[in-house]
Design a protein around this motif. Structure first.
Motif, PDB file in Angstrom:
ATOM      1  N   ASP A 252       0.860  -1.183   0.000  1.00  0.00           N
ATOM      2  CA  ASP A 252       0.000   0.000   0.000  1.00  0.00           C
ATOM      3  C   ASP A 252       0.904   1.244   0.000  1.00  0.00           C
ATOM      4  O   ASP A 252       1.311   1.731   1.062  1.00  0.00           O
ATOM      5  N   VAL A 253       1.204   1.743  -1.199  1.00  0.00           N
ATOM      6  CA  VAL A 253       2.134   2.859  -1.359  1.00  0.00           C
ATOM      7  C   VAL A 253       1.620   4.103  -0.642  1.00  0.00           C
ATOM      8  O   VAL A 253       2.384   4.799   0.040  1.00  0.00           O
ATOM      9  N   ALA A 254       0.328   4.400  -0.747  1.00  0.00           N
ATOM     10  CA  ALA A 254      -0.232   5.597  -0.114  1.00  0.00           C
ATOM     11  C   ALA A 254      -0.086   5.538   1.405  1.00  0.00           C
ATOM     12  O   ALA A 254       0.255   6.539   2.049  1.00  0.00           O
ATOM     13  N   ALA A 255      -0.339   4.372   1.992  1.00  0.00           N
ATOM     14  CA  ALA A 255      -0.200   4.228   3.449  1.00  0.00           C
ATOM     15  C   ALA A 255       1.260   4.366   3.862  1.00  0.00           C
ATOM     16  O   ALA A 255       1.567   4.954   4.903  1.00  0.00           O
ATOM     17  N   GLY A 256       2.185   3.843   3.062  1.00  0.00           N
ATOM     18  CA  GLY A 256       3.610   3.999   3.350  1.00  0.00           C
ATOM     19  C   GLY A 256       4.026   5.454   3.279  1.00  0.00           C
ATOM     20  O   GLY A 256       4.723   5.964   4.151  1.00  0.00           O
ATOM     21  N   ARG A 257       3.592   6.140   2.241  1.00  0.00           N
ATOM     22  CA  ARG A 257       3.921   7.561   2.043  1.00  0.00           C
ATOM     23  C   ARG A 257       3.426   8.404   3.211  1.00  0.00           C
ATOM     24  O   ARG A 257       4.101   9.326   3.652  1.00  0.00           O
ATOM     25  N   SER A 258       2.262   8.077   3.738  1.00  0.00           N
ATOM     26  CA  SER A 258       1.672   8.882   4.812  1.00  0.00           C
ATOM     27  C   SER A 258       2.467   8.810   6.115  1.00  0.00           C
ATOM     28  O   SER A 258       2.276   9.636   7.002  1.00  0.00           O
ATOM     29  N   GLN A 259       3.369   7.849   6.240  1.00  0.00           N
ATOM     30  CA  GLN A 259       4.185   7.729   7.453  1.00  0.00           C
ATOM     31  C   GLN A 259       5.432   8.609   7.393  1.00  0.00           C
ATOM     32  O   GLN A 259       6.108   8.808   8.396  1.00  0.00           O
ATOM     33  N   LEU A 260       5.742   9.146   6.210  1.00  0.00           N
ATOM     34  CA  LEU A 260       6.969   9.920   6.009  1.00  0.00           C
ATOM     35  C   LEU A 260       6.769  11.396   6.280  1.00  0.00           C
ATOM     36  O   LEU A 260       5.676  11.940   6.072  1.00  0.00           O
ATOM     37  N   CYS A 261       7.832  12.055   6.696  1.00  0.00           N
ATOM     38  CA  CYS A 261       7.818  13.513   6.846  1.00  0.00           C
ATOM     39  C   CYS A 261       7.649  14.135   5.462  1.00  0.00           C
ATOM     40  O   CYS A 261       8.135  13.589   4.456  1.00  0.00           O
ATOM     41  N   ALA A 262       6.998  15.276   5.394  1.00  0.00           N
ATOM     42  CA  ALA A 262       6.685  15.934   4.123  1.00  0.00           C
ATOM     43  C   ALA A 262       7.894  16.090   3.196  1.00  0.00           C
ATOM     44  O   ALA A 262       7.778  15.825   2.002  1.00  0.00           O
ATOM     45  N   PRO A 263       9.071  16.502   3.688  1.00  0.00           N
ATOM     46  CA  PRO A 263      10.206  16.676   2.767  1.00  0.00           C
ATOM     47  C   PRO A 263      10.643  15.381   2.065  1.00  0.00           C
ATOM     48  O   PRO A 263      11.243  15.438   1.004  1.00  0.00           O
ATOM     49  N   LEU A 264      10.343  14.231   2.627  1.00  0.00           N
ATOM     50  CA  LEU A 264      10.746  12.961   2.009  1.00  0.00           C
ATOM     51  C   LEU A 264       9.713  12.413   1.043  1.00  0.00           C
ATOM     52  O   LEU A 264      10.015  11.513   0.262  1.00  0.00           O
ATOM     53  N   GLN A 265       8.517  12.949   1.064  1.00  0.00           N
ATOM     54  CA  GLN A 265       7.452  12.372   0.265  1.00  0.00           C
ATOM     55  C   GLN A 265       7.692  12.498  -1.236  1.00  0.00           C
ATOM     56  O   GLN A 265       7.384  11.570  -1.986  1.00  0.00           O
ATOM     57  N   ALA A 266       8.253  13.589  -1.706  1.00  0.00           N
ATOM     58  CA  ALA A 266       8.510  13.747  -3.143  1.00  0.00           C
ATOM     59  C   ALA A 266       9.528  12.719  -3.628  1.00  0.00           C
ATOM     60  O   ALA A 266       9.333  12.083  -4.672  1.00  0.00           O
ATOM     61  N   ALA A 267      10.603  12.536  -2.884  1.00  0.00           N
ATOM     62  CA  ALA A 267      11.606  11.532  -3.251  1.00  0.00           C
ATOM     63  C   ALA A 267      10.994  10.139  -3.183  1.00  0.00           C
ATOM     64  O   ALA A 267      11.265   9.289  -4.035  1.00  0.00           O
ATOM     65  N   PHE A 268      10.150   9.898  -2.200  1.00  0.00           N
ATOM     66  CA  PHE A 268       9.476   8.611  -2.061  1.00  0.00           C
ATOM     67  C   PHE A 268       8.610   8.339  -3.285  1.00  0.00           C
ATOM     68  O   PHE A 268       8.613   7.232  -3.822  1.00  0.00           O
ATOM     69  N   ASP A 269       7.886   9.360  -3.742  1.00  0.00           N
ATOM     70  CA  ASP A 269       6.990   9.188  -4.881  1.00  0.00           C
ATOM     71  C   ASP A 269       7.732   8.715  -6.125  1.00  0.00           C
ATOM     72  O   ASP A 269       7.219   7.900  -6.884  1.00  0.00           O
ATOM     73  N   THR A 270       8.953   9.194  -6.329  1.00  0.00           N
ATOM     74  CA  THR A 270       9.703   8.799  -7.518  1.00  0.00           C
ATOM     75  C   THR A 270      10.464   7.489  -7.321  1.00  0.00           C
ATOM     76  O   THR A 270      10.704   6.779  -8.282  1.00  0.00           O
ATOM     77  N   ALA A 271      10.819   7.159  -6.101  1.00  0.00           N
ATOM     78  CA  ALA A 271      11.668   5.987  -5.869  1.00  0.00           C
ATOM     79  C   ALA A 271      10.930   4.754  -5.347  1.00  0.00           C
ATOM     80  O   ALA A 271      11.390   3.640  -5.547  1.00  0.00           O
ATOM     81  N   ALA A 272       9.819   4.918  -4.685  1.00  0.00           N
ATOM     82  CA  ALA A 272       9.169   3.803  -3.976  1.00  0.00           C
ATOM     83  C   ALA A 272       8.832   2.619  -4.860  1.00  0.00           C
ATOM     84  O   ALA A 272       9.010   1.469  -4.463  1.00  0.00           O
ATOM     85  N   THR A 273       8.337   2.874  -6.056  1.00  0.00           N
ATOM     86  CA  THR A 273       7.940   1.774  -6.927  1.00  0.00           C
ATOM     87  C   THR A 273       8.955   1.519  -8.038  1.00  0.00           C
ATOM     88  O   THR A 273       8.720   0.702  -8.915  1.00  0.00           O
ATOM     89  N   GLY A 274      10.086   2.206  -7.985  1.00  0.00           N
ATOM     90  CA  GLY A 274      11.161   1.993  -8.955  1.00  0.00           C
ATOM     91  C   GLY A 274      11.788   0.618  -8.773  1.00  0.00           C
ATOM     92  O   GLY A 274      11.430  -0.131  -7.866  1.00  0.00           O
ATOM     93  N   PRO A 275      12.760   0.272  -9.616  1.00  0.00           N
ATOM     94  CA  PRO A 275      13.344  -1.067  -9.598  1.00  0.00           C
ATOM     95  C   PRO A 275      13.928  -1.494  -8.248  1.00  0.00           C
ATOM     96  O   PRO A 275      13.911  -2.675  -7.915  1.00  0.00           O
ATOM     97  N   ASN A 276      14.423  -0.563  -7.464  1.00  0.00           N
ATOM     98  CA  ASN A 276      14.998  -0.911  -6.163  1.00  0.00           C
ATOM     99  C   ASN A 276      14.240  -0.270  -5.006  1.00  0.00           C
ATOM    100  O   ASN A 276      14.722  -0.247  -3.885  1.00  0.00           O
ATOM    101  N   GLY A 277      13.068   0.262  -5.285  1.00  0.00           N
ATOM    102  CA  GLY A 277      12.279   0.912  -4.248  1.00  0.00           C
ATOM    103  C   GLY A 277      11.646  -0.075  -3.291  1.00  0.00           C
ATOM    104  O   GLY A 277      11.479  -1.265  -3.604  1.00  0.00           O
ATOM    105  N   ASP A 278      11.278   0.410  -2.122  1.00  0.00           N
ATOM    106  CA  ASP A 278      10.665  -0.436  -1.095  1.00  0.00           C
ATOM    107  C   ASP A 278       9.402  -1.135  -1.603  1.00  0.00           C
ATOM    108  O   ASP A 278       9.090  -2.245  -1.192  1.00  0.00           O
ATOM    109  N   PHE A 279       8.661  -0.476  -2.502  1.00  0.00           N
ATOM    110  CA  PHE A 279       7.386  -1.003  -2.974  1.00  0.00           C
ATOM    111  C   PHE A 279       7.471  -1.508  -4.420  1.00  0.00           C
ATOM    112  O   PHE A 279       6.464  -1.570  -5.115  1.00  0.00           O
TER     113      PHE A 279
END
Length: 164
Positions: free
Chosen positions: A68-95
């Motif tokens: 659940d990418v949205a639920a994971g993103r909601s746990q992060l501090c705002a400054p990290l969310q943009a980087a998370f959005d681009t990396a989370a589902t990438g080839p080596n991302g957590d999701f």
């Protein structure tokens, strides 16, 4: 991870931690009692910090296992969310699509130099390959709420029971 991505993450972490660092510079008159033991007023915030940090990381780990990418993103501090959005589902991302989390356990929670440090052990499968990795999450307080300010490889060894 590209050099530009590292810079973005570094700047985001610094900006997220700046209020915490500035708060730590204040005059703390409740450093403990005359005998060197911590006062009750110190123990309550420390217990709250440990509890809230554990809750945030547990929610992130559950989102990771549920993919659940949205639920994971909601746990992060705002400054990290943009980087998370681009990396989370990438080839080596957590999701990433090819990863399956079969086990995720919090192994330690303690106060660190940049906030609460929450160590976790995560077992991930990609195809027929399985690996267990240690991760260290840094959790900070932002206003009245808590959020994950950083994630890195590694972690702390579990502290013996009763160790602050």
């Amino acid at each position: 991870m590209g050099q530009q991505h590292r810079r973005v993450v570094t700047v985001a972490v610094v900006l997220a931690l700046l209020p915490v660092a500035l708060t730590a510079c204040g005059d703390d008159k409740s450093a403990g009692s005359a005998d060197g033991s911590a006062s009750a007023t110190q123990q309550a915030p420390a217990q709250e910090a440990a509890t809230k940090s554990r809750e945030r990381v547990q929610a992130y780990l559950e989102a990771l296992a549920a993919r659940d990418v949205a639920a994971g993103r909601s746990q992060l501090c705002a400054p990290l969310q943009a980087a998370f959005d681009t990396a989370a589902t990438g080839p080596n991302g957590d999701f990433a699509d090819h990863f399956t989390v079969s086990r995720a356990t919090i192994t330690d929670v303690r106060t660190g130099p940049r906030g609460q440090e929450v160590s976790a052990s995560i077992t991930v499968a990609a195809g027929s390959e399985t690996a267990t990795r240690a991760l260290l999450f840094t959790v900070t307080r932002t206003g009245a709420d808590w959020c994950i300010a950083g994630e890195a490889q590694g972690g702390n060894s579990a502290q013996p029971a009763g160790t602050p």
